[in-house]
Design an enzyme around this catalytic site. Structure first.
Site, PDB file in Angstrom:
ATOM      1  N   LYS A  23      43.306  34.028  32.730  1.00 41.22           N
ATOM      2  CA  LYS A  23      43.576  33.767  34.154  1.00 41.22           C
ATOM      3  C   LYS A  23      43.767  35.074  34.919  1.00 41.22           C
ATOM      4  O   LYS A  23      43.219  35.253  36.004  1.00 41.22           O
ATOM      5  CB  LYS A  23      44.859  32.920  34.265  1.00 41.22           C
ATOM      6  CG  LYS A  23      45.469  32.902  35.646  1.00 41.22           C
ATOM      7  CD  LYS A  23      46.739  32.067  35.695  1.00 41.22           C
ATOM      8  CE  LYS A  23      48.008  32.774  35.300  1.00 41.22           C
ATOM      9  NZ  LYS A  23      48.669  33.590  36.325  1.00 41.22           N
ATOM     10  N   ASN A  24      44.571  35.972  34.338  1.00 37.50           N
ATOM     11  CA  ASN A  24      44.938  37.167  35.093  1.00 37.50           C
ATOM     12  C   ASN A  24      43.821  38.213  35.138  1.00 37.50           C
ATOM     13  O   ASN A  24      43.935  39.213  35.835  1.00 37.50           O
ATOM     14  CB  ASN A  24      46.240  37.763  34.560  1.00 37.50           C
ATOM     15  CG  ASN A  24      47.425  36.844  34.884  1.00 37.50           C
ATOM     16  OD1 ASN A  24      47.285  35.922  35.694  1.00 37.50           O
ATOM     17  ND2 ASN A  24      48.556  37.093  34.258  1.00 37.50           N
ATOM     18  N   ARG A  94      50.301  33.858  44.627  1.00 38.25           N
ATOM     19  CA  ARG A  94      50.554  35.270  44.941  1.00 38.25           C
ATOM     20  C   ARG A  94      49.329  36.141  44.688  1.00 38.25           C
ATOM     21  O   ARG A  94      49.121  37.136  45.366  1.00 38.25           O
ATOM     22  CB  ARG A  94      51.716  35.790  44.092  1.00 38.25           C
ATOM     23  CG  ARG A  94      53.036  35.176  44.414  1.00 38.25           C
ATOM     24  CD  ARG A  94      54.113  35.890  43.658  1.00 38.25           C
ATOM     25  NE  ARG A  94      53.992  37.320  43.865  1.00 38.25           N
ATOM     26  CZ  ARG A  94      54.505  37.969  44.900  1.00 38.25           C
ATOM     27  NH1 ARG A  94      55.214  37.336  45.794  1.00 38.25           N
ATOM     28  NH2 ARG A  94      54.320  39.272  45.027  1.00 38.25           N
ATOM     29  N   CYS A 118      59.419  34.652  44.575  1.00 35.19           N
ATOM     30  CA  CYS A 118      59.225  33.347  43.959  1.00 35.19           C
ATOM     31  C   CYS A 118      60.325  33.143  42.938  1.00 35.19           C
ATOM     32  O   CYS A 118      61.219  33.975  42.826  1.00 35.19           O
ATOM     33  CB  CYS A 118      57.834  33.225  43.365  1.00 35.19           C
ATOM     34  SG  CYS A 118      57.561  34.268  41.960  1.00 35.19           S
ATOM     35  N   ARG A 123      59.197  39.704  44.521  1.00 37.26           N
ATOM     36  CA  ARG A 123      57.920  40.264  44.080  1.00 37.26           C
ATOM     37  C   ARG A 123      57.318  41.034  45.253  1.00 37.26           C
ATOM     38  O   ARG A 123      56.400  40.571  45.924  1.00 37.26           O
ATOM     39  CB  ARG A 123      57.000  39.154  43.571  1.00 37.26           C
ATOM     40  CG  ARG A 123      57.568  38.508  42.308  1.00 37.26           C
ATOM     41  CD  ARG A 123      56.698  37.458  41.723  1.00 37.26           C
ATOM     42  NE  ARG A 123      55.488  37.993  41.114  1.00 37.26           N
ATOM     43  CZ  ARG A 123      54.546  37.228  40.565  1.00 37.26           C
ATOM     44  NH1 ARG A 123      54.677  35.922  40.555  1.00 37.26           N
ATOM     45  NH2 ARG A 123      53.465  37.775  40.044  1.00 37.26           N
ATOM     46  N   ASP A 126      55.083  46.500  48.213  1.00 28.47           N
ATOM     47  CA  ASP A 126      55.131  47.832  48.826  1.00 28.47           C
ATOM     48  C   ASP A 126      54.159  48.817  48.169  1.00 28.47           C
ATOM     49  O   ASP A 126      53.556  49.655  48.855  1.00 28.47           O
ATOM     50  CB  ASP A 126      56.571  48.382  48.772  1.00 28.47           C
ATOM     51  CG  ASP A 126      57.127  48.382  47.347  1.00 28.47           C
ATOM     52  OD1 ASP A 126      57.090  47.319  46.695  1.00 28.47           O
ATOM     53  OD2 ASP A 126      57.567  49.442  46.875  1.00 28.47           O
ATOM     54  N   ASP A 309      55.151  38.001  30.369  1.00 23.21           N
ATOM     55  CA  ASP A 309      54.610  36.636  30.396  1.00 23.21           C
ATOM     56  C   ASP A 309      54.797  35.880  29.077  1.00 23.21           C
ATOM     57  O   ASP A 309      54.465  34.693  29.005  1.00 23.21           O
ATOM     58  CB  ASP A 309      53.116  36.664  30.773  1.00 23.21           C
ATOM     59  CG  ASP A 309      52.896  37.129  32.199  1.00 23.21           C
ATOM     60  OD1 ASP A 309      53.863  37.114  32.988  1.00 23.21           O
ATOM     61  OD2 ASP A 309      51.760  37.519  32.538  1.00 23.21           O
ATOM     62  N   ARG A 401      48.780  25.801  36.183  1.00 23.78           N
ATOM     63  CA  ARG A 401      48.236  27.032  36.774  1.00 23.78           C
ATOM     64  C   ARG A 401      47.734  27.980  35.700  1.00 23.78           C
ATOM     65  O   ARG A 401      46.889  28.829  35.971  1.00 23.78           O
ATOM     66  CB  ARG A 401      49.323  27.757  37.573  1.00 23.78           C
ATOM     67  CG  ARG A 401      49.802  26.965  38.743  1.00 23.78           C
ATOM     68  CD  ARG A 401      50.906  27.674  39.432  1.00 23.78           C
ATOM     69  NE  ARG A 401      50.348  28.833  40.129  1.00 23.78           N
ATOM     70  CZ  ARG A 401      50.951  29.435  41.127  1.00 23.78           C
ATOM     71  NH1 ARG A 401      52.128  29.018  41.533  1.00 23.78           N
ATOM     72  NH2 ARG A 401      50.397  30.463  41.706  1.00 23.78           N
TER      73      ARG A 401
HETATM   74  N1  EPU Z   1      56.540  45.582  42.092  1.00 21.99           N
HETATM   75  C1  EPU Z   1      57.044  46.392  43.077  1.00 21.99           C
HETATM   76  N2  EPU Z   1      56.250  46.680  44.155  1.00 21.99           N
HETATM   77  C2  EPU Z   1      54.959  46.220  44.268  1.00 21.99           C
HETATM   78  C3  EPU Z   1      54.449  45.405  43.243  1.00 21.99           C
HETATM   79  C4  EPU Z   1      55.259  45.098  42.164  1.00 21.99           C
HETATM   80  O1  EPU Z   1      58.191  46.822  43.023  1.00 21.99           O
HETATM   81  O2  EPU Z   1      54.292  46.545  45.266  1.00 21.99           O
HETATM   82  C5  EPU Z   1      57.385  45.230  40.933  1.00 21.99           C
HETATM   83  C6  EPU Z   1      57.531  43.728  40.738  1.00 21.99           C
HETATM   84  O3  EPU Z   1      58.572  43.205  41.527  1.00 21.99           O
HETATM   85  C7  EPU Z   1      57.786  43.606  39.253  1.00 21.99           C
HETATM   86  C8  EPU Z   1      56.941  44.726  38.674  1.00 21.99           C
HETATM   87  O4  EPU Z   1      56.719  45.646  39.768  1.00 21.99           O
HETATM   88  O5  EPU Z   1      59.145  43.876  38.970  1.00 21.99           O
HETATM   89  C9  EPU Z   1      55.601  44.284  38.110  1.00 21.99           C
HETATM   90  O6  EPU Z   1      54.900  43.499  39.070  1.00 21.99           O
HETATM   91  P1  EPU Z   1      53.313  43.489  39.126  1.00 21.99           P
HETATM   92  O7  EPU Z   1      52.887  43.934  40.490  1.00 21.99           O
HETATM   93  O8  EPU Z   1      52.761  44.241  37.968  1.00 21.99           O
HETATM   94  O9  EPU Z   1      52.999  41.940  38.988  1.00 21.99           O
HETATM   95  P2  EPU Z   1      51.696  41.235  39.584  1.00 21.99           P
HETATM   96  O10 EPU Z   1      50.573  42.174  39.506  1.00 21.99           O
HETATM   97  O11 EPU Z   1      52.021  40.591  40.879  1.00 21.99           O
HETATM   98  C10 EPU Z   1      50.734  40.297  37.333  1.00 21.99           C
HETATM   99  C11 EPU Z   1      50.488  38.951  36.734  1.00 21.99           C
HETATM  100  C12 EPU Z   1      51.820  38.297  36.362  1.00 21.99           C
HETATM  101  C13 EPU Z   1      52.547  39.225  35.377  1.00 21.99           C
HETATM  102  C14 EPU Z   1      52.728  40.609  36.007  1.00 21.99           C
HETATM  103  C15 EPU Z   1      53.368  41.623  35.069  1.00 21.99           C
HETATM  104  C16 EPU Z   1      48.451  38.196  37.773  1.00 21.99           C
HETATM  105  C17 EPU Z   1      47.768  37.216  38.646  1.00 21.99           C
HETATM  106  N3  EPU Z   1      49.777  38.091  37.676  1.00 21.99           N
HETATM  107  O12 EPU Z   1      51.502  40.056  38.516  1.00 21.99           O
HETATM  108  O13 EPU Z   1      51.470  37.075  35.697  1.00 21.99           O
HETATM  109  O14 EPU Z   1      53.794  38.685  35.055  1.00 21.99           O
HETATM  110  O15 EPU Z   1      51.436  41.127  36.410  1.00 21.99           O
HETATM  111  O16 EPU Z   1      52.608  41.766  33.915  1.00 21.99           O
HETATM  112  O17 EPU Z   1      47.797  39.026  37.162  1.00 21.99           O
HETATM  113  C18 EPU Z   1      51.870  34.916  34.861  1.00 21.99           C
HETATM  114  O18 EPU Z   1      50.687  34.893  34.476  1.00 21.99           O
HETATM  115  O19 EPU Z   1      52.726  34.053  34.507  1.00 21.99           O
HETATM  116  C19 EPU Z   1      52.292  35.977  35.772  1.00 21.99           C
HETATM  117  C20 EPU Z   1      53.387  35.875  36.545  1.00 21.99           C
END
Ligand code: EPU
Length: 433
Positions: A23-24, A94, A118, A123, A126, A309, A401
């Site tokens: 998925k990711n 998201r 969420c 999340r 920035d 995850d 999902r």
């Molecule tokens: N963060 C920041 N600033 C940002 C972005 C992220 O501080 O601008 C923080 C977040 O709050 C968090 C950490 O950095 O504490 C990691 O967040 P990340 O941005 O890496 O998460 P994401 O890219 O939004 C993806 C996966 C998530 C998975 C995370 C971490 C997808 C669609 N989602 O989210 O998947 O948990 O990476 O590996 O790729 C899931 O599949 O259940 C899921 C939530």
């Protein structure tokens, strides 16, 4: 009407299942098709709610989508087209944030909803915004809307690391934008997740110039245009881990085929620390449990660390381990929505800050529980599979999902599981009603 999974636990799961595509990986790569002129064919695309939502968002932006096989999706991008995301769809997920970079790079503008926090915690985005601004985008965040513009993006030096490590989708956004920016972009502190590597390989197949794939430093030389490409998604390492955990928590033996064991090193190490035997060959993994589960101290971290995850699922396993365990989620310190449901099943698990403190019990009992997010739902399914008696799990919208054919796959392993219209409220709600 809401649906529920009804599970009669206590059957050791045995047998073989096949992992779907990740998925990711699917979500950012589908968004990446916006960058291309021509046709992309993606193979191994899972049929998941989030994938269908991303398809609908892209469709509204003028991308033509057609399933050409059971898991093959053809995407044809018109080049030009709309820049305003359909808010009702984009708000559902998201990961819709990853259309921001591609829209800016090709269409010079993007308007989309600001993803809120969420249930797994704050999340923020920035780092996405900082990275795209460094490439020259003007971005305004006004209440619940992101409005961005850029004449032509220019290469720059960008850092994607934040207090919780590198952002996965932030790296995806900046990487995609940089492929069409003028000049070179150096992305430092890039996320190294296999899904990001898979995205980078797709972009290279489309004609992008990217070096350092799989490392913390990605160097991108911008191109004038990208063509479409044929590309296979990597296997879903989180789905695979969840099924291996299902074998282990029930004292059975489960083999997952079509996986990439190299993507799952930290996951397999954690399983072995919990007393699970693991076996691998090039494309499959087996988890067998012959001894009682052992307590362990686990901590999540960005790749190549233990994925956040799998944290809820592994916490479910530790609820049945002998002794005291501590599980720290360094990536999402608030990701403990599985705790309440597991406690209803009789687990001794408490959250303190970013840690789950678990004292293993000899058995769990079936309960009516509610999944409030995707991986918490997976943890409750695991608890239910191991528990004595019948459990029912509502909130399947979240579970669907990320898991295609969940109950069919579990049934193939011998689980007593059925999906039906929800008949009653979860135990917590019944008690407080
Ligand atoms: N963060 C920041 N600033 C940002 C972005 C992220 O501080 O601008 C923080 C977040 O709050 C968090 C950490 O950095 O504490 C990691 O967040 P990340 O941005 O890496 O998460 P994401 O890219 O939004 C993806 C996966 C998530 C998975 C995370 C971490 C997808 C669609 N989602 O989210 O998947 O948990 O990476 O590996 O790729 C899931 O599949 O259940 C899921 C939530």
């Amino acid at each position: 009407m809401d649906q529920e999974l009804v599970i009669r636990g206590g059957h050791p799961l045995k047998g073989t299942v096949r992992a779907h595509g990740a998925k990711n990986a699917a979500l950012p790569i589908m968004a990446g098709a916006i960058l291309t002129e021509g046709t992309t064919i993606l193979h191994r695309v899972p049929h998941l709610k989030d994938v269908h939502t991303m398809g609908a968002i892209l469709g509204a932006l003028g991308v033509e989508l057609e399933w050409t096989g059971p898991n093959s999706l053809r995407l044809t991008s018109p080049g030009a087209g709309g820049t305003v995301a359909p808010f009702d769809l984009a708000q559902r997920m998201r990961a819709s944030i990853c259309i921001l970079g591609p829209l800016l790079a090709t269409r010079g503008a993007a308007v989309l909803p600001l993803p809120g926090g969420c249930v797994i915690g704050e999340r923020p985005i920035d780092l996405h915004l900082r990275g795209l601004r460094a490439l020259g985008a003007e971005i305004k965040v006004d209440g619940t809307t992101i409005s961005a513009r850029a004449a032509r993006l220019r290469g720059a030096r960008v850092r994607m690391a934040g207090p919780r490590g590198s952002t996965v989708l932030g790296t995806a956004n900046v990487l995609m934008a940089a492929t069409l920016a003028e000049g070179q972009t150096l992305i430092e502190g890039a996320a190294r997740e296999p899904e990001i590597q898979n995205l980078a390989h797709y972009l290279v197949a489309c004609g992008a110039q990217i070096s350092g794939i799989g490392t913390r430093r990605l160097l991108v030389t911008g191109r004038r245009r990208l063509k479409g490409a044929e590309h296979a998604l990597i296997p879903d390492r989180i789905e695979a881990a969840t099924f291996l955990a299902a074998g282990a928590i029930t004292g059975g033996e489960v083999r997952v085929q079509d996986v990439c064991p190299a993507h799952m090193r930290a996951t397999l190490r954690a399983m072995r620390r919990m007393g699970v035997e693991t076996l691998e060959d090039e494309r499959s993994l087996t988890a067998a449990r012959k001894e009682p589960l052992r307590a362990a101290q686990l901590a999540t971290a960005p790749y190549p660390g233990l994925p956040t995850d799998v944290q809820p699922q592994f916490s479910a396993m530790l609820c049945l381990a002998e002794g005291a365990s501590v599980v720290t989620d360094r990536v999402y310190p608030h990701r403990f929505t599985h705790v309440e449901g597991l406690r209803l099943m009789g687990a001794r698990i408490l959250r303190t800050g970013s840690k789950g403190v678990i004292n293993g019990v000899a058995r769990l009992q079936g309960a009516r529980v509610d999944a409030v997010d995707l991986r918490a739902g997976a943890a409750l399914v695991l608890g239910a599979l191991a528990a004595e008696g019948v459990s029912s799990i509502t909130g399947l919208d979240h579970v669907d999902r990320g898991y295609q054919d969940l109950e069919h796959m579990l049934k193939a392993l011998g689980a007593d599981v059925a999906r039906r219209e929800a008949s009653a409220t979860p135990d917590r709600q019944r008690r407080s009603a």
